[in-house]
Design a protein around this motif. Structure first.
Motif, mmCIF file in Angstrom:
data_model
loop_
_atom_site.group_PDB
_atom_site.id
_atom_site.type_symbol
_atom_site.label_atom_id
_atom_site.label_comp_id
_atom_site.label_asym_id
_atom_site.label_seq_id
_atom_site.Cartn_x
_atom_site.Cartn_y
_atom_site.Cartn_z
ATOM 1 N N PRO A 125 -6.117 14.072 -27.682
ATOM 2 C CA PRO A 125 -5.753 15.609 -27.421
ATOM 3 C C PRO A 125 -4.337 15.711 -27.105
ATOM 4 N N HIS A 127 -2.824 15.954 -24.458
ATOM 5 C CA HIS A 127 -2.715 17.002 -23.186
ATOM 6 C C HIS A 127 -1.961 16.533 -21.929
ATOM 7 N N TRP A 128 -1.100 15.327 -22.150
ATOM 8 C CA TRP A 128 -0.454 14.599 -21.376
ATOM 9 C C TRP A 128 0.983 14.468 -21.492
#
Length: 578
Positions: A125, A127-128
């Protein structure tokens, strides 16, 4: 007294090398509550009469950085009794990373670890950005076994330096200060330390050396000091042991570690022939450990207990013909059509008469190492006789090695595999490995689970230790107590995870119940269970009656349960208070 789990009547192998003994192991609240003679009952009981009971195995060298995000099972490792896997090795991984650098890290991981780019793009993803945020993403997932992580050097360098880091320019004083700060931040968040590589064959998919390749002493020291600022941790390093000039770089890492006060574990490979560079490395280890003056070794050489090698096949990333233009014309066909084409005499003649292109994965230099290439059967033989090599078979059959390899790839309707023993197979045997794995300054590792999906399947090495090295090898065998110690308390100690790796009250209830007589390692198989339908090699075994993580049974007789008790290990762990 009632326990959550009670394992009765098993032969307990304590993980420290002590003599096995028959007794019970009781578990409460994820920890071992009692060992030996135990009064009471368990909410769940396992009759282990005639079976081994061992601590869960610890694998120091994996690359589950991606798989720990997109999957709740860390196979093959968890199918072979591993209950703790350390990832982020070789200085490659997915954090820290800005959105603009995703493609850079995908290029690195695709090249170094043979993870298809589409798998990472589809499966992660992203998302970091920071390393602590990546650890939070790992911690949020459910999985079968525990994971711990190193801060990887290459992503750190790219995050701090941008394109200058990719181009391997020297770090400025400002760069070094930021690396130190971010290393401390990573260790505070739970990194076990940091990992780096200077291995020539670690190249990106686009063919460039990885960002950390030219990092100098100042950079390694800055990161090490950041680790120390946050309380300390382990340095994992891959030197260029195939080169004759690896010693200065390895010595630099040893010197930095001694000055800062951090332990080091590094990859050790035994050349199949030629100068024994590995002996020079061990001499350096001995000197460094003498100078350290500590009770245990500060420097450990990490060795793989069977040949370091490649698995080749028509379904895999490599085979002796992958760089041949005439082979590439049919390589993308479905396997059955692919095999049918290769069986046509005119196609066979055309491919065998062709010449390879100069491109391809760096490891494909070994795809025609005929005297170190062997058919891989079921059960797989990882210490084959030199007379079984493709080169020897070709000579015996009166054909060229290229012809012999071509025909063997068509066995099993194209599902056949060939093992290339790149290293650790000195003089055609594992005798040298047998000497080294008994040393106190050598630790097992290099299973590489979660990576090399189409050319390596080495995460099964714990089963190999218990079959080949304990039970089946004609000579030089280990006792079961020795082998289990090397799979449990020794790597746990190197990693700084003192809460696991032995069977005693207060320790984490990571356990295996094993039918030693029934243990059998199967041939690797190709499965397509990665994101975007990506394929990988997987390998299973018979004989694991139960594998237990934090007191929960995650697999019974090779079949996974619904339990997913695995957690992210944040930082080094102290042992239980006695």
């Amino acid at each position: 007294m009632t326990f959550d789990l009670l394992i009765r009547g098993g032969t307990i192998v304590d993980g420290l090398g002590g003599d096995p003994f028959v007794g019970a192991v009781a578990v409460r609240d994820g920890a071992i509550a009692a060992v030996g003679t135990v009064d009471g009952s368990g909410a769940r009981e396992i009759d282990a009469t005639g079976l081994l009971v061992t601590p869960g195995f610890v694998d120091l060298h994996t690359h589950y950085d991606g798989q720990a995000i997109w999957s709740d099972r860390l196979t093959p490792s968890s199918a072979h009794g591993v209950t703790t896997a350390v990832m982020g090795n070789c200085g490659v991984g997915f954090a820290p990373c800005r959105a603009a650098d995703h493609d850079v890290l995908v290029d690195v991981m695709a090249g170094v670890e043979d993870i298809p780019g589409v798998v990472m793009v589809d499966g992660l993803p992203w998302h970091w950005e920071t390393f602590p945020e990546f650890l939070d993403a790992v911690a949020a997932g459910r999985r079968d076994i525990d994971v711990a992580a190193f801060l990887p050097h290459s992503p750190l360098r790219v995050y701090v330096m941008g394109q200058r880091g990719v181009d391997r320019e020297p770090a400025t004083a400002e760069d070094l200060a930021m690396m130190r700060k971010l290393a401390a931040e990573a260790v505070h968040a739970g990194a076990l330390g940091f990992a780096s590589s200077r291995f020539t064959l670690h190249k990106t998919e686009s063919g460039r050396p990885i960002p950390s390749f030219d990092a100098d002493r100042a950079e390694i020291e800055a990161i090490a000091r950041g680790v120390d600022d946050a309380g300390g941790g382990l340095i994992q390093f891959v030197p260029d042991l195939v080169a004759g000039d690896y010693e200065p770089v390895l010595q630099t890492v040893f010197d930095v570690a001694a000055e800062v006060g951090l332990p080091v574990t590094f990859t050790l490979a035994i050349g199949n022939a030629g100068d024994p560079f590995f002996l020079d490395a061990l001499t350096m280890v001995e000197k460094a450990n003498r100078n350290a003056g500590t009770d245990g070794p500060m420097i450990t050489a990490q060795i793989f207990p069977r040949p370091i090698g490649l698995v080749l096949g028509l379904e895999l990333s490599g085979n002796p013909f992958v760089t041949y233009p005439s082979y590439r014309e049919i390589a993308a066909l479905p396997l059955a059509e692919h095999v049918a084409e290769m069986r046509k005499p005119e196609v066979r003649q055309r491919i065998l008469a062709d010449k390879p292109e100069s491109d391809g994965h760096p490891l494909m230099f070994a795809a025609q190492a005929w005297n170190y290439m062997f058919p891989l059967g079921d059960p797989p033989n990882y210490e084959p006789s030199p007379s079984d090599s493709i080169g020897a078979r070709a000579q015996a059959h009166g054909v060229s090695p290229l012809e012999e390899a071509y025909d063997r790839l068509l066995d099993e309707d194209g599902h056949a595999m060939l093992l290339v023993t790149l290293a650790n197979f000195r003089d055609g045997s594992l005798d040298t490995v047998a000497e080294l794995i008994r040393r106190d300054d050598v630790v097992l590792g290099l299973g590489d689970g979660g990576a090399h999906y189409g050319m390596i399947c080495d995460a099964s090495f714990p089963t190999y230790m218990l079959t080949h090295w304990v039970r089946d090898r004609p000579s030089g065998r280990l006792s079961v107590a020795e082998a289990v110690r090397e799979l449990t308390s020794t790597p746990a100690g190197v990693a700084g995870l003192a809460d696991r790796g032995r069977i005693a009250p207060g320790y984490k209830a990571d356990l295996n119940v094993i039918d030693a007589a029934a243990l059998r390692l199967h041939k690797p198989v190709v499965v397509s269970d990665l994101p975007a339908g990506g394929r990988r090699l997987d390998q299973t075994a018979d004989g694991y009656v139960a594998t237990i993580v934090a007191g929960e049974v995650i697999a019974e007789n090779g079949v996974p349960t619904a339990a997913r008790p695995g957690t992210l290990i944040r930082g080094r762990r102290p042992g239980p208070v006695s």
